[in-house]
Write a protein that holds these residues in place. Sequence first.
Motif, PDB file in Angstrom:
ATOM      1  N   ALA A 219      13.481 -49.292 -30.804  1.00 36.60           N
ATOM      2  CA  ALA A 219      12.978 -47.976 -30.410  1.00 36.60           C
ATOM      3  C   ALA A 219      12.318 -47.269 -31.596  1.00 36.60           C
ATOM      4  CB  ALA A 219      14.112 -47.124 -29.859  1.00 36.60           C
ATOM      5  N   ARG A 220      12.919 -47.385 -32.784  1.00 38.81           N
ATOM      6  CA  ARG A 220      12.321 -46.743 -33.964  1.00 38.81           C
ATOM      7  C   ARG A 220      10.942 -47.311 -34.259  1.00 38.81           C
ATOM      8  NH1 ARG A 220      17.753 -47.102 -35.679  1.00 38.81           N
ATOM      9  NH2 ARG A 220      17.362 -49.038 -36.834  1.00 38.81           N
ATOM     10  N   GLU A 221      10.793 -48.636 -34.136  1.00 35.52           N
ATOM     11  CA  GLU A 221       9.499 -49.256 -34.379  1.00 35.52           C
ATOM     12  C   GLU A 221       8.499 -48.840 -33.301  1.00 35.52           C
ATOM     13  OE1 GLU A 221       6.284 -51.587 -35.651  1.00 35.52           O
ATOM     14  OE2 GLU A 221       8.033 -50.754 -36.675  1.00 35.52           O
ATOM     15  N   TYR A 222       8.952 -48.720 -32.049  1.00 32.72           N
ATOM     16  CA  TYR A 222       8.042 -48.328 -30.974  1.00 32.72           C
ATOM     17  C   TYR A 222       7.565 -46.891 -31.175  1.00 32.72           C
ATOM     18  CZ  TYR A 222       5.942 -48.103 -26.361  1.00 32.72           C
ATOM     19  OH  TYR A 222       5.038 -47.978 -25.339  1.00 32.72           O
ATOM     20  N   LYS A 223       8.441 -46.014 -31.625  1.00 29.61           N
ATOM     21  CA  LYS A 223       8.040 -44.628 -31.918  1.00 29.61           C
ATOM     22  C   LYS A 223       6.956 -44.605 -32.992  1.00 29.61           C
ATOM     23  CE  LYS A 223      12.615 -42.686 -30.904  1.00 29.61           C
ATOM     24  NZ  LYS A 223      13.809 -42.025 -31.493  1.00 29.61           N
ATOM     25  N   ARG A 224       7.125 -45.445 -34.010  1.00 26.68           N
ATOM     26  CA  ARG A 224       6.126 -45.495 -35.080  1.00 26.68           C
ATOM     27  C   ARG A 224       4.789 -45.953 -34.528  1.00 26.68           C
ATOM     28  NH1 ARG A 224       3.471 -48.746 -38.044  1.00 26.68           N
ATOM     29  NH2 ARG A 224       4.362 -50.571 -37.014  1.00 26.68           N
ATOM     30  N   ARG A 225       4.809 -46.934 -33.642  1.00 24.91           N
ATOM     31  CA  ARG A 225       3.569 -47.478 -33.075  1.00 24.91           C
ATOM     32  C   ARG A 225       2.853 -46.471 -32.191  1.00 24.91           C
ATOM     33  NH1 ARG A 225       5.139 -52.817 -30.136  1.00 24.91           N
ATOM     34  NH2 ARG A 225       2.896 -52.784 -29.655  1.00 24.91           N
ATOM     35  N   THR A 226       3.580 -45.585 -31.526  1.00 19.99           N
ATOM     36  CA  THR A 226       2.938 -44.554 -30.696  1.00 19.99           C
ATOM     37  C   THR A 226       2.599 -43.307 -31.502  1.00 19.99           C
ATOM     38  OG1 THR A 226       5.046 -43.564 -30.013  1.00 19.99           O
ATOM     39  CG2 THR A 226       4.164 -45.339 -28.633  1.00 19.99           C
ATOM     40  N   GLY A 227       2.878 -43.342 -32.801  1.00 17.24           N
ATOM     41  CA  GLY A 227       2.567 -42.179 -33.646  1.00 17.24           C
ATOM     42  C   GLY A 227       3.497 -41.014 -33.412  1.00 17.24           C
ATOM     43  N   PHE A 228       4.691 -41.277 -32.878  1.00 20.83           N
ATOM     44  CA  PHE A 228       5.698 -40.244 -32.613  1.00 20.83           C
ATOM     45  C   PHE A 228       5.178 -39.181 -31.636  1.00 20.83           C
ATOM     46  CE2 PHE A 228       6.385 -42.028 -36.829  1.00 20.83           C
ATOM     47  CZ  PHE A 228       7.695 -42.441 -36.736  1.00 20.83           C
ATOM     48  N   LYS A 229       4.335 -39.641 -30.703  1.00 23.02           N
ATOM     49  CA  LYS A 229       3.771 -38.739 -29.698  1.00 23.02           C
ATOM     50  C   LYS A 229       4.549 -38.841 -28.391  1.00 23.02           C
ATOM     51  CE  LYS A 229      -1.029 -39.351 -31.281  1.00 23.02           C
ATOM     52  NZ  LYS A 229      -2.373 -39.834 -30.863  1.00 23.02           N
ATOM     53  N   CYS A 230       4.538 -37.751 -27.631  1.00 20.92           N
ATOM     54  CA  CYS A 230       4.985 -37.798 -26.244  1.00 20.92           C
ATOM     55  C   CYS A 230       3.814 -38.317 -25.421  1.00 20.92           C
ATOM     56  CB  CYS A 230       5.412 -36.418 -25.754  1.00 20.92           C
ATOM     57  SG  CYS A 230       5.724 -36.366 -23.969  1.00 20.92           S
ATOM     58  N   GLN A 231       3.971 -39.492 -24.829  1.00 20.03           N
ATOM     59  CA  GLN A 231       2.866 -40.098 -24.099  1.00 20.03           C
ATOM     60  C   GLN A 231       2.569 -39.376 -22.787  1.00 20.03           C
ATOM     61  OE1 GLN A 231       4.701 -44.208 -24.791  1.00 20.03           O
ATOM     62  NE2 GLN A 231       2.519 -44.713 -24.784  1.00 20.03           N
TER      63      GLN A 231
END
Length: 313
Positions: A219-231
Amino acid sequence: MDQLESLTVNKSEKVKPTGYWTFFCNPKKWYIDKFILSGKIEDSFAVSEYHKEDFKPGQLGVIRVGHDRRTKKQLAGKPRLDRGIYAVVKILGSAELMKGTEKEYWEDEGDANIVRYRVPIRYIKTLLRKPILLDNLDLSAEEYDKYLIEGQQGSSMPLSPLAFRRIIDIVGGSDTLELVFNESNEDNDSISKLEKKYYAAVPEVKERVSRYIERGSIAREYKRRTGFKCQVCEALNLDPYSFKKQNGEYYVETHHVIQVSKLQAGSLSTNNLITVCANHHRQLHYGNVELIENTNASFVFEIDNRILKIDKL
């Protein structure tokens, strides 16, 4: 562990498994109070042979103590146990023919050496200091489980899910259960193994597996990949960023789109994740939201009558 109680079960009338279990313990044969006080949390438990195929990892159960008929010598100064529930346990694997373990807690070591079908269990909530006494357990007609209350001649019996949840409410809710997932890493291969391991788990365990992944390294890596944005905010053309944390990262949460309660293949993987703000996370769980399309490339939601497309990474 084995016990003998009053109610005999006709083996031709097998009780349907529920994923929850009552394990019957006779404290005259196996000293559960001494075991709990030892601080040990893993053991095996003898099970009724006509249910030996029904035990799966991730199921839950309770240890039910019957009448304590130990002699003063056996008690050795300890108080006599009242009929009640003294622990909540998690089933760790399938039933196998094996000898008993922890021989020092048996009255007769010979009983421990008997080869029987047993399941490995972990104690995830101990209640020795504040057991749920059966005489005080107030169950509704829908919750009532006759084997839990009246006992039986056997080692284990399926437990009513409603009775189990009533018990868990009494002890403080499922979040107080010490459910631990000891996976060494969280790559996609280990996620796949988790899904296979817990495919027959009960909802309380599946939910905790989901949270384990949502708060772990994947989950931490996925947050980094989305730029910590609310999609979801981004799809609504709103500011996708929440507040900044002390480490400088924007706060965001991960959400499994397909409910993990079914734990179908791929439900725990990153292909089933999106990142959302706390508000939209609650809305996805409790609001007027429908997933209308799920492809390899994107999710399409209807949220409050608006169609939103969120691309997968």
